[in-house]
Design a protein around this motif. Structure first.
Motif, PDB file in Angstrom:
ATOM      1  N   THR A  93       0.770  -1.198   0.102  1.00 14.41           N
ATOM      2  CA  THR A  93      -0.227   0.016   0.021  1.00 14.41           C
ATOM      3  C   THR A  93       0.845   1.212   0.127  1.00 14.41           C
ATOM      4  OG1 THR A  93      -1.456  -1.190   1.290  1.00 14.41           O
ATOM      5  CG2 THR A  93      -2.101   1.128   1.003  1.00 14.41           C
ATOM      6  N   TYR A  94       2.024   1.330   0.732  1.00 14.20           N
ATOM      7  CA  TYR A  94       2.877   2.413   0.953  1.00 14.20           C
ATOM      8  C   TYR A  94       3.318   2.721  -0.688  1.00 14.20           C
ATOM      9  CZ  TYR A  94       7.314   5.098   1.317  1.00 14.20           C
ATOM     10  OH  TYR A  94       8.138   5.814   1.355  1.00 14.20           O
ATOM     11  N   GLU A  95       3.708   1.729  -1.263  1.00 11.50           N
ATOM     12  CA  GLU A  95       4.141   1.766  -2.739  1.00 11.50           C
ATOM     13  C   GLU A  95       3.367   2.008  -3.630  1.00 11.50           C
ATOM     14  OE1 GLU A  95       6.735  -1.598  -3.361  1.00 11.50           O
ATOM     15  OE2 GLU A  95       8.263  -1.005  -2.011  1.00 11.50           O
ATOM     16  N   ASN A  96       1.980   1.743  -3.308  1.00  9.27           N
ATOM     17  CA  ASN A  96       1.043   2.153  -4.321  1.00  9.27           C
ATOM     18  C   ASN A  96       0.906   3.644  -4.231  1.00  9.27           C
ATOM     19  OD1 ASN A  96      -1.092  -0.662  -3.086  1.00  9.27           O
ATOM     20  ND2 ASN A  96      -0.506  -0.531  -5.277  1.00  9.27           N
ATOM     21  N   ALA A  97       0.750   4.243  -3.102  1.00  7.12           N
ATOM     22  CA  ALA A  97       0.732   5.663  -3.070  1.00  7.12           C
ATOM     23  C   ALA A  97       2.144   6.395  -3.444  1.00  7.12           C
ATOM     24  CB  ALA A  97       0.566   6.072  -1.677  1.00  7.12           C
ATOM     25  N   LEU A 120     -12.064  -2.624   4.130  1.00 10.30           N
ATOM     26  CA  LEU A 120     -11.253  -2.791   5.237  1.00 10.30           C
ATOM     27  C   LEU A 120     -10.030  -2.254   5.197  1.00 10.30           C
ATOM     28  CD1 LEU A 120     -11.062  -4.376   8.127  1.00 10.30           C
ATOM     29  CD2 LEU A 120     -10.386  -6.217   6.629  1.00 10.30           C
ATOM     30  N   HIS A 121      -9.527  -2.021   4.011  1.00  8.95           N
ATOM     31  CA  HIS A 121      -8.098  -1.545   3.816  1.00  8.95           C
ATOM     32  C   HIS A 121      -8.024  -0.042   3.396  1.00  8.95           C
ATOM     33  CE1 HIS A 121      -4.833  -1.050   0.574  1.00  8.95           C
ATOM     34  NE2 HIS A 121      -4.183  -1.556   1.639  1.00  8.95           N
ATOM     35  N   MET A 122      -9.156   0.792   3.226  1.00  8.00           N
ATOM     36  CA  MET A 122      -9.277   2.002   2.825  1.00  8.00           C
ATOM     37  C   MET A 122      -8.523   2.948   3.969  1.00  8.00           C
ATOM     38  SD  MET A 122     -10.336   3.916   0.502  1.00  8.00           S
ATOM     39  CE  MET A 122     -11.690   2.952  -0.354  1.00  8.00           C
ATOM     40  N   ARG A 123      -8.800   2.712   5.286  1.00  6.70           N
ATOM     41  CA  ARG A 123      -8.211   3.666   6.032  1.00  6.70           C
ATOM     42  C   ARG A 123      -6.927   3.979   5.958  1.00  6.70           C
ATOM     43  NH1 ARG A 123      -8.791   4.027  12.841  1.00  6.70           N
ATOM     44  NH2 ARG A 123      -7.314   5.653  13.000  1.00  6.70           N
ATOM     45  N   ALA A 166     -12.355 -11.981  10.980  1.00  3.01           N
ATOM     46  CA  ALA A 166     -11.559 -11.713  12.034  1.00  3.01           C
ATOM     47  C   ALA A 166     -10.098 -11.717  11.670  1.00  3.01           C
ATOM     48  CB  ALA A 166     -12.029 -12.464  13.254  1.00  3.01           C
ATOM     49  N   TYR A 167      -9.665 -12.680  11.023  1.00  2.00           N
ATOM     50  CA  TYR A 167      -8.160 -12.774  10.603  1.00  2.00           C
ATOM     51  C   TYR A 167      -7.875 -11.445   9.599  1.00  2.00           C
ATOM     52  CZ  TYR A 167      -4.591 -13.931   7.457  1.00  2.00           C
ATOM     53  OH  TYR A 167      -3.360 -13.948   6.588  1.00  2.00           O
ATOM     54  N   PHE A 168      -8.771 -11.175   8.610  1.00  2.00           N
ATOM     55  CA  PHE A 168      -8.375 -10.111   7.774  1.00  2.00           C
ATOM     56  C   PHE A 168      -8.214  -8.803   8.557  1.00  2.00           C
ATOM     57  CE2 PHE A 168      -9.703 -13.370   4.551  1.00  2.00           C
ATOM     58  CZ  PHE A 168      -8.482 -13.115   3.864  1.00  2.00           C
ATOM     59  N   LEU A 169      -9.371  -8.590   9.501  1.00  2.00           N
ATOM     60  CA  LEU A 169      -9.302  -7.420  10.429  1.00  2.00           C
ATOM     61  C   LEU A 169      -7.945  -7.379  11.296  1.00  2.00           C
ATOM     62  CD1 LEU A 169     -11.058  -5.061  11.664  1.00  2.00           C
ATOM     63  CD2 LEU A 169     -12.015  -6.589  13.365  1.00  2.00           C
ATOM     64  N   LEU A 170      -7.389  -8.456  11.780  1.00  2.00           N
ATOM     65  CA  LEU A 170      -6.489  -8.485  12.794  1.00  2.00           C
ATOM     66  C   LEU A 170      -5.371  -8.228  11.740  1.00  2.00           C
ATOM     67  CD1 LEU A 170      -4.803  -9.081  15.131  1.00  2.00           C
ATOM     68  CD2 LEU A 170      -4.937 -11.433  14.852  1.00  2.00           C
ATOM     69  N   VAL A 174      -2.773  -4.925  12.098  1.00  2.00           N
ATOM     70  CA  VAL A 174      -1.090  -4.987  12.276  1.00  2.00           C
ATOM     71  C   VAL A 174      -0.717  -4.247  11.291  1.00  2.00           C
ATOM     72  CG1 VAL A 174       0.582  -6.549  12.087  1.00  2.00           C
ATOM     73  CG2 VAL A 174      -1.316  -7.232  13.388  1.00  2.00           C
ATOM     74  N   GLY A 175      -1.101  -3.975  10.005  1.00  2.00           N
ATOM     75  CA  GLY A 175      -0.747  -3.505   8.887  1.00  2.00           C
ATOM     76  C   GLY A 175      -0.624  -1.979   9.385  1.00  2.00           C
ATOM     77  N   TYR A 176      -1.709  -1.552   9.606  1.00  2.00           N
ATOM     78  CA  TYR A 176      -1.926   0.024  10.162  1.00  2.00           C
ATOM     79  C   TYR A 176      -1.186   0.178  11.041  1.00  2.00           C
ATOM     80  CZ  TYR A 176      -4.296   4.376  10.677  1.00  2.00           C
ATOM     81  OH  TYR A 176      -4.500   5.554  10.946  1.00  2.00           O
ATOM     82  N   VAL A 177      -0.805  -0.454  12.115  1.00  2.00           N
ATOM     83  CA  VAL A 177       0.101  -0.070  13.176  1.00  2.00           C
ATOM     84  C   VAL A 177       1.588  -0.130  12.656  1.00  2.00           C
ATOM     85  CG1 VAL A 177       0.787  -0.588  15.447  1.00  2.00           C
ATOM     86  CG2 VAL A 177      -1.393  -0.703  15.125  1.00  2.00           C
ATOM     87  N   SER A 178       1.862  -0.930  12.024  1.00  2.00           N
ATOM     88  CA  SER A 178       3.212  -1.102  11.466  1.00  2.00           C
ATOM     89  C   SER A 178       3.584  -0.132  10.376  1.00  2.00           C
ATOM     90  CB  SER A 178       3.344  -2.522  10.739  1.00  2.00           C
ATOM     91  OG  SER A 178       3.266  -3.511  11.433  1.00  2.00           O
ATOM     92  N   TYR A 179       2.515   0.413   9.847  1.00  2.00           N
ATOM     93  CA  TYR A 179       2.964   1.595   8.714  1.00  2.00           C
ATOM     94  C   TYR A 179       2.983   2.872   9.488  1.00  2.00           C
ATOM     95  CZ  TYR A 179       2.061  -0.459   4.161  1.00  2.00           C
ATOM     96  OH  TYR A 179       2.237  -1.017   2.851  1.00  2.00           O
ATOM     97  N   ARG A 180       2.337   2.800  10.705  1.00  2.00           N
ATOM     98  CA  ARG A 180       2.509   3.898  11.312  1.00  2.00           C
ATOM     99  C   ARG A 180       3.741   4.001  12.127  1.00  2.00           C
ATOM    100  NH1 ARG A 180      -0.264   8.418  11.961  1.00  2.00           N
ATOM    101  NH2 ARG A 180      -2.471   7.775  12.209  1.00  2.00           N
ATOM    102  N   VAL A 181       4.199   3.175  12.725  1.00  2.00           N
ATOM    103  CA  VAL A 181       5.477   3.051  13.406  1.00  2.00           C
ATOM    104  C   VAL A 181       6.302   3.286  12.356  1.00  2.00           C
ATOM    105  CG1 VAL A 181       7.094   1.148  14.565  1.00  2.00           C
ATOM    106  CG2 VAL A 181       4.791   1.462  15.227  1.00  2.00           C
ATOM    107  N   VAL A 182       6.624   2.750  11.167  1.00  2.00           N
ATOM    108  CA  VAL A 182       7.740   3.013  10.176  1.00  2.00           C
ATOM    109  C   VAL A 182       7.389   4.407   9.328  1.00  2.00           C
ATOM    110  CG1 VAL A 182       8.122   0.762  10.074  1.00  2.00           C
ATOM    111  CG2 VAL A 182       6.815   1.746   8.307  1.00  2.00           C
ATOM    112  N   GLY A 183       6.265   5.097   9.657  1.00  2.00           N
ATOM    113  CA  GLY A 183       6.279   6.543   9.181  1.00  2.00           C
ATOM    114  C   GLY A 183       5.818   6.364   7.733  1.00  2.00           C
ATOM    115  N   TYR A 184       5.142   5.527   7.394  1.00  2.00           N
ATOM    116  CA  TYR A 184       4.370   5.235   6.109  1.00  2.00           C
ATOM    117  C   TYR A 184       2.980   6.464   6.071  1.00  2.00           C
ATOM    118  CZ  TYR A 184       7.407   1.739   4.295  1.00  2.00           C
ATOM    119  OH  TYR A 184       8.518   0.827   3.980  1.00  2.00           O
TER     120      TYR A 184
END
Length: 185
Positions: A93-97, A120-123, A166-170, A174-184
Motif C-alpha cells: 500500500t505504501y508503494e501504491n501511493a 477494510l483496507h481503505m483507512r 476476524a483474521y483479515f481485520l487483525l 497489524v498493517g496499520y500499526v506497522s505503517y504508523r510505526v515506520v512512518g508510512y
C-alpha cells in the motif's frame, strides 16, 4: 478528467494458469468491479491500476502480473485501452501511493483521485496517499461482514466466515500499526 486509482491485491487469482484471455477473479475482485462501475457511469474517465506481481518475502511467487490481468479484465468489460494506465512496480500500500502520486501529477495533472480498494483496507490506503500529497476520495468495495439473525444458537456457535473475517481485520490492524510505526502514514 477524474481518475480512479484501483489498488490490486486479490483482484485476480494469480496462482493459477487460466485459458488464454480468461480472467480468474480473486476474493477482492469487487475492487475492479467498483472501478468499472465508476467508469461506466461516467464518474471517472480514467483508471490507474496500481500494483503488479506483489512479490513479498515468504509469499509464493505469482504466476502472473495482477495489474496486467486487471487491465485485461477491464478492457474485456469495455474500458477503452487509452483510458487505462498501469503502475506495476508497487508491492504494498505504501508503494501504491508512492508510485501512483507522480503519475497522477505528471500524466493527469492532478493531486486528486477516487481511491478504490477494499473497505477494510481503505483507512490505511487513504493515509498513505495523503502522506504523498494526494487528496483521495474513498470509494470502497469488497465489504466483509454480514447481518446474522440473533438467536441463542447464533450467539453460542462460531460462524466460520466471521472467524475468517476476524483474521483479515487483525491483519489490517497489524498493517496499520506497522505503517504508523515506520512512518508510512
Amino acid at each position: 478528467s477524474t481518475v480512479a486509482v484501483v489498488l490490486t491485491g486479490g483482484i485476480m487469482s494469480v496462482n493459477r494458469t487460466p485459458l488464454p484471455g480468461q480472467p480468474l477473479l480473486g476474493t477482492q475482485a469487487d475492487r475492479a468491479g467498483q472501478a468499472l462501475y465508476l467508469y461506466k457511469t461516467g464518474a471517472v474517465q480514467k483508471i490507474l491500476i496500481s500494483g503488479g506481481s506483489g512479490t513479498l518475502p515468504f509469499v509464493a511467487q505469482s504466476l502472473s502480473d495482477e495489474g496486467e490481468l486487471t487491465e485485461r479484465f477491464l478492457r474485456l468489460a469495455g474500458v477503452r485501452a487509452e483510458d487505462i494506465w498501469r503502475e506495476g512496480k508497487s508491492r504494498n500500500t505504501y508503494e501504491n501511493a508512492l508510485f501512483s502520486a507522480p503519475i497522477l501529477r505528471k500524466r493527469y495533472r492532478t493531486n486528486r483521485c477516487v481511491l478504490v480498494t477494499s473497505a477494510l483496507h481503505m483507512r490505511r490506503a487513504v493515509a498513505c496517499f495523503r502522506k504523498q500529497g494526494i487528496r483521495p476520495i474513498p470509494f470502497p468495495g469488497a465489504f466483509i461482514g454480514q447481518e446474522r439473525p440473533l438467536s441463542p444458537a447464533q450467539a453460542l456457535l462460531p460462524n466460520e466466515q466471521s472467524l475468517a473475517d476476524a483474521y483479515f481485520l487483525l491483519r489490517e490492524l497489524v498493517g496499520y500499526v506497522s505503517y504508523r510505526v515506520v512512518g508510512y502514514l
